[in-house]
Scaffold this active site. Structure first.
Site, short mmCIF file in Angstrom:
data_model
loop_
_atom_site.label_atom_id
_atom_site.label_comp_id
_atom_site.label_asym_id
_atom_site.label_seq_id
_atom_site.Cartn_x
_atom_site.Cartn_y
_atom_site.Cartn_z
N LYS A 183 -27.05 -14.16 -10.03
CA LYS A 183 -27.82 -12.92 -10.17
C LYS A 183 -27.46 -12.02 -8.99
O LYS A 183 -27.90 -12.24 -7.86
CB LYS A 183 -29.32 -13.22 -10.17
CG LYS A 183 -30.18 -11.99 -10.42
CD LYS A 183 -31.66 -12.38 -10.49
CE LYS A 183 -32.52 -11.17 -10.81
NZ LYS A 183 -32.46 -10.15 -9.74
N ASP A 215 0.82 -1.21 0.00
CA ASP A 215 0.00 0.00 0.00
C ASP A 215 0.86 1.26 0.00
O ASP A 215 0.53 2.25 -0.67
CB ASP A 215 -0.91 0.01 1.24
CG ASP A 215 -2.00 -1.05 1.15
OD1 ASP A 215 -2.17 -1.63 0.06
OD2 ASP A 215 -2.67 -1.29 2.17
N PHE A 240 2.24 1.96 -3.43
CA PHE A 240 1.15 2.43 -4.29
C PHE A 240 0.83 3.89 -3.98
O PHE A 240 0.68 4.72 -4.89
CB PHE A 240 -0.09 1.55 -4.07
CG PHE A 240 -1.26 1.91 -4.95
CD1 PHE A 240 -1.45 1.29 -6.17
CD2 PHE A 240 -2.18 2.87 -4.55
CE1 PHE A 240 -2.53 1.62 -6.99
CE2 PHE A 240 -3.26 3.21 -5.35
CZ PHE A 240 -3.44 2.58 -6.57
N CYS A 247 -39.62 7.54 26.71
CA CYS A 247 -39.18 8.10 28.00
C CYS A 247 -39.40 9.60 27.92
O CYS A 247 -38.80 10.27 27.06
CB CYS A 247 -37.70 7.79 28.24
SG CYS A 247 -37.01 8.71 29.64
N TYR A 285 -22.47 -8.74 -19.27
CA TYR A 285 -23.04 -8.81 -20.60
C TYR A 285 -22.41 -7.75 -21.50
O TYR A 285 -22.38 -6.57 -21.15
CB TYR A 285 -24.56 -8.59 -20.54
CG TYR A 285 -25.28 -8.89 -21.84
CD1 TYR A 285 -25.06 -10.08 -22.53
CD2 TYR A 285 -26.20 -7.99 -22.38
CE1 TYR A 285 -25.72 -10.36 -23.72
CE2 TYR A 285 -26.88 -8.26 -23.56
CZ TYR A 285 -26.63 -9.45 -24.23
OH TYR A 285 -27.28 -9.73 -25.41
N GLU A 325 -25.19 -18.04 -14.57
CA GLU A 325 -24.49 -16.99 -13.84
C GLU A 325 -25.22 -16.69 -12.53
O GLU A 325 -26.42 -16.97 -12.41
CB GLU A 325 -24.46 -15.70 -14.67
CG GLU A 325 -23.89 -15.85 -16.05
CD GLU A 325 -24.15 -14.62 -16.92
OE1 GLU A 325 -24.49 -13.56 -16.35
OE2 GLU A 325 -24.04 -14.73 -18.15
N LYS A 336 -35.14 -17.19 -9.01
CA LYS A 336 -34.98 -16.49 -7.73
C LYS A 336 -34.91 -17.49 -6.58
O LYS A 336 -35.73 -18.39 -6.47
CB LYS A 336 -36.17 -15.53 -7.51
CG LYS A 336 -36.31 -14.45 -8.57
CD LYS A 336 -35.14 -13.46 -8.56
CE LYS A 336 -35.19 -12.52 -7.38
NZ LYS A 336 -36.23 -11.49 -7.48
N LEU A 362 -35.60 -9.20 -16.74
CA LEU A 362 -35.76 -10.62 -17.03
C LEU A 362 -37.03 -11.16 -16.40
O LEU A 362 -37.44 -10.72 -15.32
CB LEU A 362 -34.56 -11.40 -16.50
CG LEU A 362 -33.19 -11.07 -17.10
CD1 LEU A 362 -32.11 -11.95 -16.47
CD2 LEU A 362 -33.20 -11.27 -18.61
N CYS A 384 -32.71 5.91 32.69
CA CYS A 384 -32.86 6.89 33.77
C CYS A 384 -33.95 6.52 34.77
O CYS A 384 -34.13 7.20 35.78
CB CYS A 384 -33.13 8.29 33.20
SG CYS A 384 -34.74 8.44 32.38
N CYS A 416 -37.82 3.57 31.98
CA CYS A 416 -36.69 3.78 31.08
C CYS A 416 -35.47 3.02 31.59
O CYS A 416 -35.09 3.17 32.77
CB CYS A 416 -36.36 5.28 30.98
SG CYS A 416 -34.87 5.63 30.02
N ARG A 432 -29.87 1.95 -15.18
CA ARG A 432 -30.95 1.34 -15.96
C ARG A 432 -32.10 2.32 -16.18
O ARG A 432 -32.70 2.36 -17.24
CB ARG A 432 -31.46 0.08 -15.26
CG ARG A 432 -32.56 -0.62 -16.04
CD ARG A 432 -33.07 -1.87 -15.31
NE ARG A 432 -34.10 -2.53 -16.11
CZ ARG A 432 -35.39 -2.18 -16.11
NH1 ARG A 432 -35.79 -1.19 -15.34
NH2 ARG A 432 -36.26 -2.81 -16.86
#
Length: 665
Positions: A113, A31, A34, A421, A223, A111, A309, A81, A406, A403, A134
């Site tokens: 999803k 790092d 770089f 409270c 794609y 593939e 799905k 789709l 408190c 509470c 999209r």
């Protein structure tokens, strides 16, 4: 070597190292090395502005300059789709393809999803020129500036494809980044993102590309489109894309039979839990582009691809105990602490139980075995109880009556699901929460302070309410003297907040039930803090959008002596306690009773400025078109979906010049 040659070499090497680190996960330098190369390139580019390049590695850090998004028409429509949820539906798709191709042999590319934000990237001569969301499938937002901050998206390809092409994929927020972000939002009592998809979408649509860079978004490409793609095979084109520097999933597999498809689905239904990003299914595509063209499209989706799905994940685990958290507004939230369970890529230990009614509806008992689910909403939810496994004598979970911080007796307001409270000036989480709310971006915007600093100052006794912030000095907060610069920045940030507009001061006070919109309504109606403080129930409820619950909360706040003292001290420190003279005299009722939608990109004023003009002249801003919309203030590139809806409902379209003429400008 000349500076020009060195700049070009550094750019090439940094692009390569970026690819090795973020895409291949196989860095060859550390790092520090770089960072040193990057720093050298930044210095050289600063000395040679004539060498400016939008695709330089130095441009990935983003900018805090705001840019309105321009809508761009897709060269190839981005259709959704069709979804399937069973093996039978997958078989129906497979047989439909076989029939559509007249019995010709075909391959299917399987593939993952990915569950993110769809993106279309256009490259010309090996360089990224445009990134578009999209949108509605026909047009999307140009988010090129923000996309350039995503390290897994190459700006310059390591194998140049001369002709123009488009590659599509998914912008994602990794689980680790999502969990860290939600922890930060929870600490700031901001609404949590429901899932990484929403978080990624919200991030990419930010007008601040520096914020986008800090969120560490990821991207998988899946794609390629173009007039002259190298291969007929979709799979083969993606393998080429991988070699060119794109991040393509290793899970992609090319198969021929239904059994191979089922095997792929079965494997990833389990293995996806170990992935670093969210997935919600499998995508099946006919591999040959020629065969894809032959199969064609329906009105909504391609006939050559389908999505399978996964079912929502559900696991059973044991309830350890229920704890109760107090938020900024005093709302008490019950939290289920459970034995750790793996769910959708993360280890789940906690889930909100919402409120007393929710606990009662579950019939939750101590030590119960519960079912936890993550579906589209990735925040864990308890969706049921395994009552058959309940131990004899187990006691029902009871909501606390006092509470937990408190000890004050809790109250439940009419129409509210939560318990509160009421000790808002003496309950520690509420005190700190009110201060954190006061300094937040949409309130006083003191960005030099944060929740950790507020907690530190509270514990040290430096602050116990928002007015104490203005008594802070560099000497008091500097401690051992090692943090002079940060202390100076904090004091300067607090002083600068006195310029914040009156509407945001009202919001910053943290009056229960008074949100950003209602604070603006109150500020513009009453014009001064004194007038607001002196108002009664009748006058308050006359303000459009202010109901009795908000009105009573405002009266309660200003009747509290401690709050009166705080406002007096804020006023003495110069915090704005009224609208400006321009705001008081510059308004009208020209737009009174009119509901207006703003859409598109404008040249003479920003969208925020137009929103303020509408409100200042009596109108109301809304985000969506309905039959109640008076007109649409339309700039350039108004979305086609909004235009179509406006035409259908007969809503008038008003351009920028016409609108300004209406206001006499």
């Amino acid at each position: 070597m000349s500076d020009t040659e060195r700049i070009l070499r550094l750019r090439k090497e940094l692009h390569e190292h970026n690819y090795r680190y973020y895409v291949l996960n196989a860095p060859v330098i550390g790092d520090m090395e770089f960072d040193m190369m990057m720093r050298e390139l930044q210095e050289l580019e600063a000395r040679h502005p004539e060498m400016a390049d939008d695709n330089s590695p130095t441009q990935r850090v983003g900018s805090d300059i705001s840019h309105e998004f321009v809508q761009v028409e897709h060269r190839y429509p981005m259709l959704s789709l069709a979804n399937t949820y069973s093996e039978q539906e997958v078989a129906d798709f497979y047989n439909s393809v076989k029939k559509g191709l007249g019995g010709e042999e075909f391959e299917v590319c399987c593939e993952l999803k990915f569950d993110g934000l769809s993106i279309s990237l256009t490259y010309e001569n090996g360089r990224l020129v445009r990134a578009v969301t999209r949108g509605d499938g026909v047009r999307g937002d140009d988010v090129t500036t923000n996309v350039k901050t995503i390290r897994t998206i190459p700006l310059v390809l390591n194998e140049e494809l001369k002709n123009s092409f488009e590659i599509r994929g998914e912008i994602l927020m990794p689980w680790s980044v999502f969990e860290r972000l939600n922890k930060e939002r929870e600490a700031a009592e901001e609404p949590l993102f429901a899932n990484p998809r929403n978080a990624a979408s919200g991030t990419l649509k930010s007008q601040n590309s520096a914020l986008v860079a800090g969120r560490k978004l990821d991207a998988y490409l899946y794609y390629m489109l173009g007039d002259e793609l190298p291969c007929d095979g979709h799979y083969e084109n993606l393998e080429l894309a991988r070699r060119m520097g794109f991040k393509v999933s290793d899970a992609m597999r090319k198969v021929k039979t239904l059994d191979e498809i089922y095997e792929f689905i079965k494997y990833w239904d389990t293995e996806r839990k170990n992935l670093p990003v969210a997935t919600d299914g499998i995508v099946l595509k006919v591999n040959s582009l020629r065969q894809q063209r032959a199969l064609g499209y329906t009105a909504k989706s391609p006939r050559w691809a389908i999505a399978y799905k996964f079912k929502a994940e559900r696991e059973r685990t044991r309830l350890v105990d229920v704890t109760f958290q107090v938020g900024r507004t005093g709302a008490v939230t019950p939290v289920a602490n459970m034995e750790p369970v793996q769910l959708a890529g993360t280890t789940v230990r906690r889930a909100t139980l919402n409120n007393a009614d929710f606990i009662r509806s579950l019939d939750l008992h101590e030590g119960d075995y519960v079912f936890v689910e993550k579906g589209g909403e990735i925040i864990p939810k308890i969706v049921g109880v395994d009552a058959d496994s309940r131990e004899a004598g187990a006691r029902p979970v009871e909501f606390v009556k006092r509470c937990p911080e408190c000890g004050t007796e809790l109250v439940r307001y009419e129409g509210e699901a939560a318990h509160y409270c009421p000790n808002d000036t003496g309950c520690p989480p509420q005190i700190k929460g009110r201060i954190e709310h006061f300094i937040s971006r949409k309130a006083m915007n003191i960005d030099s302070l944060g929740p950790e600093t507020v907690d530190d100052y509270f514990r040290r006794g430096l602050i116990s309410n928002v007015a104490d912030l203005y008594d802070i000095s560099v000497d008091r907060i500097n401690g051992d003297g090692s943090r002079t610069k940060s202390a100076q920045k904090i004091v300067q940030g607090i002083a600068a907040s006195t310029e914040v507009p009156f509407e945001r001061v009202v919001f910053a006070l943290g009056i229960r039930f008074v949100g950003e919109t209602s604070a603006k309504l109150l500020a513009r109606h009453f014009k001064t803090m004194d007038a607001l403080a002196a108002s009664g129930i009748a006058e308050l409820t006359q303000v459009e959008g202010i109901g009795e619950v908000i009105a009573r909360s405002v009266i309660t706040y200003f009747h509290d002596e401690k709050n009166k003292e705080i406002i007096s001290r804020l006023s003495a420190h110069g915090v704005r306690m009224s609208l400006t003279e321009e705001q008081m005299t510059g308004g009208s009722d020209i737009l009174a009773g009119q509901t207006i939608v703003i859409s598109g990109v404008f040249g003479r004023h920003s969208r925020d400025e137009y929103k303020e003009m509408i409100e200042r002249n009596g109108g109301k801003n809304v985000g969506s078109i309905s039959s109640k919309t008076t007109f649409i203030l339309a700039g350039d590139n108004m979305g086609p979906a909004k235009l179509q809806k406006a035409e259908k409902l007969g809503v008038r379209i008003v351009d920028e010049d016409t609108f300004l003429a209406m206001l006499g400008e």
